[in-house]
Structures are given as C-alpha cells and as structure tokens.
Design a protein around this motif. Structure first.
Motif, PDB file in Angstrom:
ATOM      1  N   UNK A  87      11.538   9.802 -14.420  1.00  0.00           N
ATOM      2  CA  UNK A  87      11.609  10.916 -13.351  1.00  0.00           C
ATOM      3  C   UNK A  87      10.688  11.723 -12.972  1.00  0.00           C
ATOM      4  N   UNK A  88       9.869  11.988 -14.096  1.00  0.00           N
ATOM      5  CA  UNK A  88       8.600  12.886 -13.971  1.00  0.00           C
ATOM      6  C   UNK A  88       7.569  12.103 -13.310  1.00  0.00           C
ATOM      7  N   UNK A  89       7.631  11.081 -13.265  1.00  0.00           N
ATOM      8  CA  UNK A  89       6.439  10.084 -12.526  1.00  0.00           C
ATOM      9  C   UNK A  89       6.904   9.438 -11.351  1.00  0.00           C
ATOM     10  N   UNK A  90       7.770   9.739 -10.665  1.00  0.00           N
ATOM     11  CA  UNK A  90       8.504   9.069  -9.689  1.00  0.00           C
ATOM     12  C   UNK A  90       8.758  10.152  -8.514  1.00  0.00           C
ATOM     13  N   UNK A  91       8.380   9.665  -7.193  1.00  0.00           N
ATOM     14  CA  UNK A  91       8.642  10.352  -6.090  1.00  0.00           C
ATOM     15  C   UNK A  91       9.292   9.724  -4.972  1.00  0.00           C
ATOM     16  N   UNK A  92      10.150   9.962  -4.292  1.00  0.00           N
ATOM     17  CA  UNK A  92      10.585   9.132  -3.202  1.00  0.00           C
ATOM     18  C   UNK A  92      10.238  10.035  -1.681  1.00  0.00           C
ATOM     19  N   UNK A  93       9.989   9.297  -0.750  1.00  0.00           N
ATOM     20  CA  UNK A  93       9.833   9.777   0.562  1.00  0.00           C
ATOM     21  C   UNK A  93      10.643   8.914   1.387  1.00  0.00           C
ATOM     22  N   UNK A  94      10.977   9.564   2.833  1.00  0.00           N
ATOM     23  CA  UNK A  94      11.336   8.938   3.853  1.00  0.00           C
ATOM     24  C   UNK A  94      10.031   8.528   4.678  1.00  0.00           C
ATOM     25  N   UNK A  95       9.851   7.421   4.863  1.00  0.00           N
ATOM     26  CA  UNK A  95       8.686   7.058   5.641  1.00  0.00           C
ATOM     27  C   UNK A  95       8.851   5.429   6.148  1.00  0.00           C
ATOM     28  N   UNK A  96       8.046   5.162   7.354  1.00  0.00           N
ATOM     29  CA  UNK A  96       8.328   3.944   8.072  1.00  0.00           C
ATOM     30  C   UNK A  96       7.106   3.114   7.491  1.00  0.00           C
ATOM     31  N   UNK A  97       7.099   1.966   6.983  1.00  0.00           N
ATOM     32  CA  UNK A  97       5.971   1.125   6.632  1.00  0.00           C
ATOM     33  C   UNK A  97       4.851   0.981   7.452  1.00  0.00           C
ATOM     34  N   UNK A  98       5.168   0.902   8.890  1.00  0.00           N
ATOM     35  CA  UNK A  98       4.206   0.656   9.991  1.00  0.00           C
ATOM     36  C   UNK A  98       3.447   2.101  10.189  1.00  0.00           C
ATOM     37  N   UNK A  99       3.725   3.154   9.602  1.00  0.00           N
ATOM     38  CA  UNK A  99       2.982   4.458  10.014  1.00  0.00           C
ATOM     39  C   UNK A  99       3.177   5.191   8.786  1.00  0.00           C
ATOM     40  N   UNK A 100       2.523   4.953   7.814  1.00  0.00           N
ATOM     41  CA  UNK A 100       2.460   5.682   6.602  1.00  0.00           C
ATOM     42  C   UNK A 100       1.939   7.177   6.505  1.00  0.00           C
ATOM     43  N   UNK A 101       2.637   8.098   5.914  1.00  0.00           N
ATOM     44  CA  UNK A 101       2.118   9.351   5.933  1.00  0.00           C
ATOM     45  C   UNK A 101       1.093   9.532   4.896  1.00  0.00           C
ATOM     46  N   UNK A 102       0.235   8.759   4.657  1.00  0.00           N
ATOM     47  CA  UNK A 102      -0.725   9.150   3.459  1.00  0.00           C
ATOM     48  C   UNK A 102      -2.283   8.770   4.172  1.00  0.00           C
ATOM     49  N   UNK A 103      -3.051   9.571   3.356  1.00  0.00           N
ATOM     50  CA  UNK A 103      -4.435   9.600   3.662  1.00  0.00           C
ATOM     51  C   UNK A 103      -4.831   8.110   3.398  1.00  0.00           C
ATOM     52  N   UNK A 104      -6.076   7.648   3.840  1.00  0.00           N
ATOM     53  CA  UNK A 104      -6.823   6.439   3.530  1.00  0.00           C
ATOM     54  C   UNK A 104      -7.331   6.585   2.089  1.00  0.00           C
ATOM     55  N   UNK A 105      -7.306   5.317   1.281  1.00  0.00           N
ATOM     56  CA  UNK A 105      -7.496   5.262   0.144  1.00  0.00           C
ATOM     57  C   UNK A 105      -6.637   6.227  -0.884  1.00  0.00           C
ATOM     58  N   UNK A 106      -5.460   6.322  -0.449  1.00  0.00           N
ATOM     59  CA  UNK A 106      -4.387   7.192  -1.331  1.00  0.00           C
ATOM     60  C   UNK A 106      -4.261   6.529  -2.682  1.00  0.00           C
ATOM     61  N   UNK A 107      -4.036   5.351  -2.844  1.00  0.00           N
ATOM     62  CA  UNK A 107      -3.147   4.780  -3.863  1.00  0.00           C
ATOM     63  C   UNK A 107      -4.242   3.576  -4.697  1.00  0.00           C
ATOM     64  N   UNK A 108      -4.017   3.454  -5.925  1.00  0.00           N
ATOM     65  CA  UNK A 108      -4.745   2.403  -6.581  1.00  0.00           C
ATOM     66  C   UNK A 108      -3.990   0.984  -6.475  1.00  0.00           C
ATOM     67  N   UNK A 109      -2.724   1.039  -6.206  1.00  0.00           N
ATOM     68  CA  UNK A 109      -1.825  -0.012  -6.157  1.00  0.00           C
ATOM     69  C   UNK A 109      -0.738   0.165  -5.064  1.00  0.00           C
ATOM     70  N   UNK A 110      -0.331  -0.942  -4.336  1.00  0.00           N
ATOM     71  CA  UNK A 110       0.791  -1.012  -3.315  1.00  0.00           C
ATOM     72  C   UNK A 110       1.731  -2.159  -3.658  1.00  0.00           C
ATOM     73  N   UNK A 111       2.800  -1.894  -3.886  1.00  0.00           N
ATOM     74  CA  UNK A 111       3.746  -3.067  -4.053  1.00  0.00           C
ATOM     75  C   UNK A 111       4.829  -3.021  -2.925  1.00  0.00           C
ATOM     76  N   UNK A 112       5.335  -4.203  -2.967  1.00  0.00           N
ATOM     77  CA  UNK A 112       6.458  -4.367  -2.086  1.00  0.00           C
ATOM     78  C   UNK A 112       7.352  -5.641  -2.285  1.00  0.00           C
ATOM     79  N   UNK A 113       8.723  -5.358  -2.636  1.00  0.00           N
ATOM     80  CA  UNK A 113       9.619  -6.425  -2.957  1.00  0.00           C
ATOM     81  C   UNK A 113      10.537  -6.791  -1.959  1.00  0.00           C
ATOM     82  N   UNK A 114      10.400  -7.899  -1.321  1.00  0.00           N
ATOM     83  CA  UNK A 114      11.330  -8.419  -0.083  1.00  0.00           C
ATOM     84  C   UNK A 114      11.459  -7.305   0.830  1.00  0.00           C
ATOM     85  N   UNK A 115      10.635  -6.481   1.514  1.00  0.00           N
ATOM     86  CA  UNK A 115      10.937  -5.501   2.250  1.00  0.00           C
ATOM     87  C   UNK A 115      10.301  -5.856   3.682  1.00  0.00           C
TER      88      UNK A 115
END
Length: 188
Positions: A87-115
């Motif tokens: 839990x100390x390493x996990x965060x959840x947010x409500x967001x639409x995949x087609x308009x992510x509320x994150x800056x360019x280059x914010x993540x090292x890895x992006x995953x998606x499973x059947x979504x």
C-alpha cells in the motif's frame, strides 16, 4: 463448452497472474521505477508491479464505473494493495486513458492488461496508446496485453514494438480469444 469454461476459469484465476509475474520479471526493473497501470481495475497488475518496486511507486488509473466488474472501486484496489503489503507504494486515480493527467515523461513503465480494447472507438484507443507513449520517459517501456487483433493495431499505430502471443495461460475460452503482448520502448 466445458473445455472453454475451464480454460476461461484457469486464465481468470491463475494464468494471467502467472504470465504477468513472468513479464514483469523479464522487464528488468531495478526497483526504483515509477510505473503507471492503465485500466487497473482491482489492481492485479498494479500490485504485482509494486512488489517489484521496493523504492519505486506504482500508479493505477481507471474510470471506476463498476460496469465492467462488480465492485470495481478504488477502495477495493487500495484494500488489495494493503493485503499484499504494498500500500505504501501504490496510488490510484480516476483518469481517462485517452487524456492522462500526467506530464510528458512522468513514468519509466506503462502497463495495461485487457483494458484499452474497452474504449469504444478505434480513434480513442489510439489516443490511449499515444497518451501511454507520451507519459513514458525516454527509454521507458510500454507493456500492453490485449486481444491479438487489438495489440497488432496498437503496434502498427505507434510504428514500433514487438508482439508475442502469451499462449494458453492467457486464453479466454480458446485461441480465438488469445492475448498478445506488445512491448515497446520510448525512443525520444
């Protein structure tokens, strides 16, 4: 019919989790990455990723509509993360995949499973893939598992990536509903 049901149950209960463990292990994570899981639902992939990020952080996004899965709510995902000890390493947010509320280059890895395939229009699905690539840092990894025709279209859309069928462990009833992994590296 019984065989298809058995395959479906195996995939849902064990197969997909085993495959995601393998894929995350093969991703070469160092443990300090920022990871984004698109359409995280109850957190199966998000939590498996967080287990590999002792000094990193995993963010899951979803629309939390409850229409796809009974009880699909952020509280459930966070409770699952707590039960898994991450839990100390996990965060959840409500967001639409087609308009992510994150800056360019914010993540090292992006995953998606059947979504991503759940997005109604092809144009919007491609926007989701574009958004995933946008939020990846240079050299970051996109790891998407989706039904084989969709994964091939995503790879063609971004013009890169390797595709690999994930085999019977990720079939939903039979090979006609097999899942393919798209692995791409952002090369800004």
């Amino acid at each position: 019919m019984l065989a298809s049901t058995g395959i479906y149950l195996h995939t849902t209960l064990h197969g997909k989790l085993r495959i995601w463990r393998r894929e995350l292990d093969q991703a070469g994570l160092k443990g300090d990455e920022r990871l984004l899981d698109l359409g995280c639902g109850r957190g199966a992939v998000l939590i498996e990723a967080a287990r590999r990020l002792p000094t990193g952080h995993a963010v899951g996004v979803d629309l939390w509509s409850g229409k796809d899965q009974s009880g699909n709510r952020p509280e459930v995902t966070l409770a699952n993360a707590a039960a898994a000890g991450v839990a100390d390493r996990v965060e959840v947010q409500t967001a639409d995949m087609t308009a992510l509320p994150f800056a360019d280059g914010s993540f090292d890895v992006v995953t998606s499973a059947l979504a991503i395939h759940n997005i109604p229009s092809p144009e919007a699905r491609y926007r989701a893939v574009d958004e995933a690539m946008r939020v990846l840092r240079s050299g970051g990894q996109l790891i998407v598992a989706d039904f084989w025709p969709m994964a091939r279209k995503y790879a063609a859309h971004i013009g890169q990536g390797t595709l690999r069928g994930l085999g019977p462990g990720y079939w939903y009833g039979g090979p006609w509903l097999g899942v393919t992994l798209l692995h791409a590296v952002e090369g800004r």
